[in-house]
Motif scaffolding. Structure first.
Motif, PDB file in Angstrom:
ATOM      1  N   SER A  14       0.854  -1.184   0.000  1.00 19.12           N
ATOM      2  CA  SER A  14       0.000   0.000   0.000  1.00 19.12           C
ATOM      3  C   SER A  14       0.886   1.229   0.000  1.00 19.12           C
ATOM      4  O   SER A  14       1.786   1.360   0.832  1.00 19.12           O
ATOM      5  CB  SER A  14      -0.918   0.006   1.231  1.00 19.12           C
ATOM      6  OG  SER A  14      -1.601   1.234   1.314  1.00 19.12           O
ATOM      7  N   ALA A  22       8.580  -1.034   5.472  1.00 19.89           N
ATOM      8  CA  ALA A  22       7.196  -1.025   5.959  1.00 19.89           C
ATOM      9  C   ALA A  22       7.074   0.053   7.012  1.00 19.89           C
ATOM     10  O   ALA A  22       8.029   0.373   7.710  1.00 19.89           O
ATOM     11  CB  ALA A  22       6.818  -2.384   6.546  1.00 19.89           C
ATOM     12  N   ALA A  70       3.769   6.677  17.462  1.00 18.35           N
ATOM     13  CA  ALA A  70       4.854   6.953  16.516  1.00 18.35           C
ATOM     14  C   ALA A  70       4.634   6.082  15.297  1.00 18.35           C
ATOM     15  O   ALA A  70       4.043   5.012  15.390  1.00 18.35           O
ATOM     16  CB  ALA A  70       6.210   6.663  17.137  1.00 18.35           C
ATOM     17  N   THR A  71       5.083   6.580  14.187  1.00 17.83           N
ATOM     18  CA  THR A  71       5.057   5.760  12.979  1.00 17.83           C
ATOM     19  C   THR A  71       6.419   5.106  12.831  1.00 17.83           C
ATOM     20  O   THR A  71       7.434   5.787  12.692  1.00 17.83           O
ATOM     21  CB  THR A  71       4.753   6.610  11.741  1.00 17.83           C
ATOM     22  OG1 THR A  71       3.453   7.198  11.901  1.00 17.83           O
ATOM     23  CG2 THR A  71       4.759   5.748  10.483  1.00 17.83           C
ATOM     24  N   LEU A  72       6.421   3.799  12.906  1.00 17.12           N
ATOM     25  CA  LEU A  72       7.668   3.057  12.822  1.00 17.12           C
ATOM     26  C   LEU A  72       7.935   2.644  11.391  1.00 17.12           C
ATOM     27  O   LEU A  72       7.035   2.177  10.694  1.00 17.12           O
ATOM     28  CB  LEU A  72       7.627   1.819  13.716  1.00 17.12           C
ATOM     29  CG  LEU A  72       8.014   2.068  15.181  1.00 17.12           C
ATOM     30  CD1 LEU A  72       6.861   2.692  15.929  1.00 17.12           C
ATOM     31  CD2 LEU A  72       8.458   0.793  15.840  1.00 17.12           C
ATOM     32  N   ALA A  73       9.134   2.834  10.973  1.00 19.44           N
ATOM     33  CA  ALA A  73       9.566   2.394   9.641  1.00 19.44           C
ATOM     34  C   ALA A  73      10.566   1.269   9.818  1.00 19.44           C
ATOM     35  O   ALA A  73      11.557   1.411  10.540  1.00 19.44           O
ATOM     36  CB  ALA A  73      10.202   3.552   8.879  1.00 19.44           C
ATOM     37  N   THR A  74      10.287   0.180   9.204  1.00 20.10           N
ATOM     38  CA  THR A  74      11.153  -0.982   9.378  1.00 20.10           C
ATOM     39  C   THR A  74      11.074  -1.846   8.140  1.00 20.10           C
ATOM     40  O   THR A  74      10.642  -1.396   7.080  1.00 20.10           O
ATOM     41  CB  THR A  74      10.728  -1.758  10.652  1.00 20.10           C
ATOM     42  OG1 THR A  74      11.613  -2.860  10.836  1.00 20.10           O
ATOM     43  CG2 THR A  74       9.310  -2.282  10.544  1.00 20.10           C
ATOM     44  N   THR A  75      11.486  -3.071   8.283  1.00 17.14           N
ATOM     45  CA  THR A  75      11.511  -3.979   7.137  1.00 17.14           C
ATOM     46  C   THR A  75      10.225  -4.798   7.090  1.00 17.14           C
ATOM     47  O   THR A  75       9.481  -4.887   8.071  1.00 17.14           O
ATOM     48  CB  THR A  75      12.706  -4.929   7.227  1.00 17.14           C
ATOM     49  OG1 THR A  75      12.643  -5.622   8.473  1.00 17.14           O
ATOM     50  CG2 THR A  75      14.011  -4.162   7.133  1.00 17.14           C
ATOM     51  N   VAL A  76      10.027  -5.393   5.950  1.00 15.23           N
ATOM     52  CA  VAL A  76       8.857  -6.241   5.754  1.00 15.23           C
ATOM     53  C   VAL A  76       9.055  -7.542   6.521  1.00 15.23           C
ATOM     54  O   VAL A  76      10.174  -8.021   6.674  1.00 15.23           O
ATOM     55  CB  VAL A  76       8.678  -6.516   4.249  1.00 15.23           C
ATOM     56  CG1 VAL A  76       7.605  -7.549   3.998  1.00 15.23           C
ATOM     57  CG2 VAL A  76       8.381  -5.216   3.516  1.00 15.23           C
ATOM     58  N   PHE A 105       6.700  -5.190  18.325  1.00 12.16           N
ATOM     59  CA  PHE A 105       7.133  -3.876  18.774  1.00 12.16           C
ATOM     60  C   PHE A 105       6.910  -3.746  20.282  1.00 12.16           C
ATOM     61  O   PHE A 105       5.960  -4.278  20.834  1.00 12.16           O
ATOM     62  CB  PHE A 105       6.379  -2.782  18.023  1.00 12.16           C
ATOM     63  CG  PHE A 105       6.639  -2.830  16.540  1.00 12.16           C
ATOM     64  CD1 PHE A 105       7.839  -2.391  16.018  1.00 12.16           C
ATOM     65  CD2 PHE A 105       5.695  -3.352  15.681  1.00 12.16           C
ATOM     66  CE1 PHE A 105       8.094  -2.454  14.668  1.00 12.16           C
ATOM     67  CE2 PHE A 105       5.935  -3.422  14.325  1.00 12.16           C
ATOM     68  CZ  PHE A 105       7.142  -2.973  13.811  1.00 12.16           C
ATOM     69  N   LEU A 128       4.451  -7.638   8.813  1.00  7.64           N
ATOM     70  CA  LEU A 128       4.311  -6.363   8.108  1.00  7.64           C
ATOM     71  C   LEU A 128       4.378  -6.561   6.607  1.00  7.64           C
ATOM     72  O   LEU A 128       5.213  -7.310   6.095  1.00  7.64           O
ATOM     73  CB  LEU A 128       5.400  -5.396   8.541  1.00  7.64           C
ATOM     74  CG  LEU A 128       5.380  -4.943   9.994  1.00  7.64           C
ATOM     75  CD1 LEU A 128       6.347  -3.785  10.190  1.00  7.64           C
ATOM     76  CD2 LEU A 128       3.982  -4.545  10.424  1.00  7.64           C
ATOM     77  N   GLN A 129       3.504  -5.890   5.940  1.00 16.07           N
ATOM     78  CA  GLN A 129       3.491  -5.861   4.488  1.00 16.07           C
ATOM     79  C   GLN A 129       4.299  -4.651   4.022  1.00 16.07           C
ATOM     80  O   GLN A 129       4.516  -3.704   4.779  1.00 16.07           O
ATOM     81  CB  GLN A 129       2.050  -5.751   3.982  1.00 16.07           C
ATOM     82  CG  GLN A 129       1.201  -6.965   4.297  1.00 16.07           C
ATOM     83  CD  GLN A 129       1.634  -8.179   3.506  1.00 16.07           C
ATOM     84  OE1 GLN A 129       2.025  -8.082   2.348  1.00 16.07           O
ATOM     85  NE2 GLN A 129       1.594  -9.343   4.138  1.00 16.07           N
ATOM     86  N   PRO A 130       4.735  -4.676   2.800  1.00 15.78           N
ATOM     87  CA  PRO A 130       5.442  -3.498   2.287  1.00 15.78           C
ATOM     88  C   PRO A 130       4.534  -2.271   2.312  1.00 15.78           C
ATOM     89  O   PRO A 130       3.318  -2.377   2.168  1.00 15.78           O
ATOM     90  CB  PRO A 130       5.789  -3.882   0.852  1.00 15.78           C
ATOM     91  CG  PRO A 130       5.647  -5.355   0.774  1.00 15.78           C
ATOM     92  CD  PRO A 130       4.639  -5.745   1.799  1.00 15.78           C
ATOM     93  N   GLY A 131       5.141  -1.138   2.476  1.00 16.71           N
ATOM     94  CA  GLY A 131       4.374   0.096   2.438  1.00 16.71           C
ATOM     95  C   GLY A 131       3.674   0.373   3.753  1.00 16.71           C
ATOM     96  O   GLY A 131       4.143   0.016   4.835  1.00 16.71           O
ATOM     97  N   THR A 132       2.557   1.008   3.637  1.00 16.87           N
ATOM     98  CA  THR A 132       1.820   1.449   4.805  1.00 16.87           C
ATOM     99  C   THR A 132       0.968   0.318   5.364  1.00 16.87           C
ATOM    100  O   THR A 132       0.229  -0.327   4.630  1.00 16.87           O
ATOM    101  CB  THR A 132       0.915   2.636   4.437  1.00 16.87           C
ATOM    102  OG1 THR A 132       1.714   3.665   3.856  1.00 16.87           O
ATOM    103  CG2 THR A 132       0.198   3.169   5.662  1.00 16.87           C
ATOM    104  N   ASN A 133       1.118   0.093   6.632  1.00 15.81           N
ATOM    105  CA  ASN A 133       0.373  -0.959   7.302  1.00 15.81           C
ATOM    106  C   ASN A 133      -0.650  -0.363   8.259  1.00 15.81           C
ATOM    107  O   ASN A 133      -0.495   0.769   8.719  1.00 15.81           O
ATOM    108  CB  ASN A 133       1.321  -1.864   8.091  1.00 15.81           C
ATOM    109  CG  ASN A 133       2.158  -2.742   7.204  1.00 15.81           C
ATOM    110  OD1 ASN A 133       1.892  -3.913   7.045  1.00 15.81           O
ATOM    111  ND2 ASN A 133       3.185  -2.160   6.593  1.00 15.81           N
TER     112      ASN A 133
END
Lengths: 313, 355
Positions: free
Chosen positions: A182, A306, B135-141, B146, B197-202
């Motif tokens: 997404s 992600a 917080a918006t966490l950015a990580t890997t798929v 957390f 987690l999926q790619p992009g926005t979860n």
């Protein structure tokens, strides 16, 4: 000579004593369309598409026999379009007791010498004009060759020509992955992630009638190769090249990895002419062969990134 | 457990009020607590034994009233929170210092994470003691869990020790990795469910924080359970052998003095009330607490006197989490309050209480 539009060359009048000749039978089994016998087992040992509508036989460069076949009729019917005469007999097809396939026999005659016989199967019927031009047939389904074979006087028995399926269509299956992506606006399913996992690409390699080509012959216009044709180097995969079809009507498959984000185009490529130098020396055109690539599939790769909002409470 | 007595006291004016201490001490003996003034309610009756009976109720005026659980439910972010650390597994993804008391409330990111784990839009906010930290966490798929931890002091990027700048910062002082220095006590911590987690926005994830029990405050006993014969209550926390059960209320607080409430459990629970002196003066029942209260700031337990004497009642808790969190923080005594987290005394007599 162009396939589908072969020029009928009148036989020259003999100038000397007739040569001794012999006959030989070419027998092949055609699975009936839509029947249970369309599986590979019924097609082996030769690849005859269940959608065959006409066949042509060559003795060297010479067209010797053309017939249309109606496999949907019960029993199957055969209509001779062209015969070079002599001892060539009309094709006969008999439905087998199981009702799923027909056994066809063509008896050819030839001088007592070395010969190479070719057989070509087409998805469409052929016609002969008043001027003697045989045309039609469409894109070749399969073709094969017997010989060199030294014809002896008399009955030379029954023979089989292993036909090689002409790869005309690659039907890609959807590439499934556990990932969806997404971007906040759109969601894309079945995406690949750069550096994460491998993904299976599979495609059924079919003839022009949509029947999946199987053994025993190689691909007539092989190898069928798969490559990324977008030029962006989004994918990485081992060379996927197929010279030999599967034993049963199943897709071929290979694994890819995402190395860069983007939308990759995977194409299936095949030759637009046979990989074999047949004795018929036909001149193949786009009317006889599918253009390459014979199919393509896109696959989206996204970065291994992600984000999600986490709220503690 | 919700005190029936407390509910009654809330409904009736003019009942006896016994005050708890407000010092937030980790040990709050009853002697240190201001004593309430006992008054009798109307409606005295006489028992068949000829003794006067009176219904006595006790009320605990709780410190930090504004932080009552009723206003904070269902969240548990202590108003004493000054730092929040977000973890992606064992990796610190980001740290934000917050000031919930300022107007407007402020959030300062002191560590935004590394290349594979980072935070953005981190803040803590709320009103009327209902706080959330996000917080918006950015990580890997892929698979992630957390973790969040809140502290009662800000996190610093510099060593609190006055070491020369050329000297390496003492690692022992670090209670967060990545050159972050935290000297506060953990107020609450918790983790998400395992996420893929999926790619992009979860979609968002919620972490329920479990408050770390650091202090308790005891109120005096309320009344014998089912026996309301109290001819003369002259001193708090006194009981009579064989006189039934006495209901004692207490509040369980984090290190900043805020009462811990659901939806989480006690991070270092269970909180267990027991007789510290081991003299067998008391029998304590219903004194184990795994889950904080949700609609009341109080929990209560019951004591009955077995023999005369003065018993010391203690509330103990673990000095580390009861949960194996994914962050695997190296907990030490600086992170947690020492146990017991509170004590009080209770005197048992063999006969009539002194006038």
């Amino acid at each position: 000579m162009t396939v589908g539009t072969p020029q009928l060359v009148p036989t020259a009048a003999p100038t000397s004593a007739p040569q001794a000749t012999g006959t030989l039978s070419i027998t092949f089994t055609i699975p009936l369309p839509g029947g249970a016998g369309t599986g590979a087992s019924s097609r082996a040992p030769a690849y005859i598409s269940p959608n065959t509508r006409s066949v042509s036989f060559y003795d060297g460069k010479s067209l010797v026999y053309v017939a249309n076949i109606n496999l949907t009729a019960k029993p199957p019917t055969v209509t001779t379009v062209y015969s070079s005469g002599n001892e060539v007999r009309d094709l006969s097809c008999q439905m087998e007791s199981d009702g799923y396939q027909a056994v066809c026999t063509e008896v050819l005659d030839a001088t007592c010498s070395s010969h190479t016989f070719d057989m070509i199967a087409y998805p469409n019927a052929q016609t002969k004009s008043r001027s003697g031009v045989v045309s039609g047939g469409g894109i070749i389904l399969s073709e094969g060759e017997l010989g060199p074979y030294t014809v002896k006087k008399g009955d030379n028995g029954s023979h089989e020509i292993i036909l090689l399926g002409v790869a005309a269509i690659a039907h890609f299956a959807p590439i499934t992955t556990p990932y969806s992506y997404s971007d906040g606006t759109n969601t894309y399913t079945n995406v690949g992630v750069v550096g994460v996992g491998t993904y299976t690409v599979s495609a059924a390699i079919d003839d022009a009638s949509g029947a999946t080509i199987v053994l025993p012959g190689d691909y007539d216009n092989g190898p069928v190769t798969f490559s990324e044709t977008d030029g962006s180097k989004i994918l990485s995969f081992a060379p996927a090249s197929y010279t030999t079809p599967p034993a049963s009507p199943a897709p071929v498959s290979f694994s890819v990895q995402c190395v860069n984000p983007g939308v990759a185009t995977i194409s299936a490529l095949a030759k637009t002419k046979p990989d074999t130098s047949y004795a018929s020396k036909l001149t193949y055109t786009s009317a006889n062969y599918a253009s390459s690539p014979i199919g393509s599939q896109t696959f989206r790769c996204v970065a291994d990134a992600a984000s999600l909002p986490v709220t503690g409470q | 457990m919700i005190s029936a007595g407390l509910r009654r006291s809330a409904a009736a004016a003019g009942v006896v009020a016994l005050l708890t201490g407000c010092g937030g001490s980790s040990s709050a003996p009853v002697a240190a607590l201001p004593h309430g003034v006992a008054t009798t309610t109307p409606g005295l009756s006489t028992s068949s034994s000829g003794r006067a009976t009176v219904t006595v109720s006790f009320r605990i005026p709780l410190k930090k009233r504004a932080s009552s659980s009723a206003s904070r439910r269902p969240d548990y972010i202590s108003s004493g929170t000054q730092a929040v650390a977000f973890f992606d597994g064992t990796t610190v993804a980001g740290v934000v210092n917050v000031d919930l008391s300022s107007d407007p409330q402020t959030s300062t990111v002191v560590y935004a994470g590394g290349p594979n784990d980072g935070i953005a839009n981190a803040s803590c906010s709320g009103a009327d003691i209902v706080y959330t930290c996000t917080a918006t966490l950015a990580t890997t798929v892929g698979a992630h869990t957390f973790f969040m931890v809140t502290y009662d002091e800000p996190v610093s990027t510099s060593s609190p020790s006055p070491t020369p700048s050329s000297s390496p910062k003492p690692t022992a002082e670090r209670r967060l990795p990545d050159a972050l220095y935290e000297n506060g006590i953990i107020l609450a911590e918790g983790q998400s469910v395992p996420l893929s987690l999926q790619p992009g926005t979860n979609p968002g994830a919620t972490i329920t924080l479990n408050g770390v029990a650091a202090t308790t405050e005891f109120a005096e006993f309320e009344e014998p359970d089912g026996v309301v014969v109290r001819p003369a209550l002259r001193a708090p926390n006194q009981g009579v052998v064989g006189d039934g059960q006495y209901d004692i209320e207490m509040v369980i607080e984090d290190a900043s003095g805020n009462v811990i409430t659901t939806p989480g459990t006690f991070d270092n629970g269970p909180v267990i009330v027991s007789e510290q002196d081991a003299n067998g003066i008391l029998t304590i029942t219903a004194g184990t607490f795994t889950t904080p209260p949700d609609t009341s700031v109080n929990v209560d337990f019951f004591v009955s006197c077995n023999k005369p004497g003065t018993a010391t009642i203690q509330a103990t808790a673990n000095t580390k989490p009861d949960t194996a969190y994914v962050a695997r923080l190296p907990y030490n005594s600086s992170d947690y309050a020492s146990s017991p987290i509170g004590t009080t005394t209770f005197q048992c007599t063999s006969g009539e209480l002194p006038p």
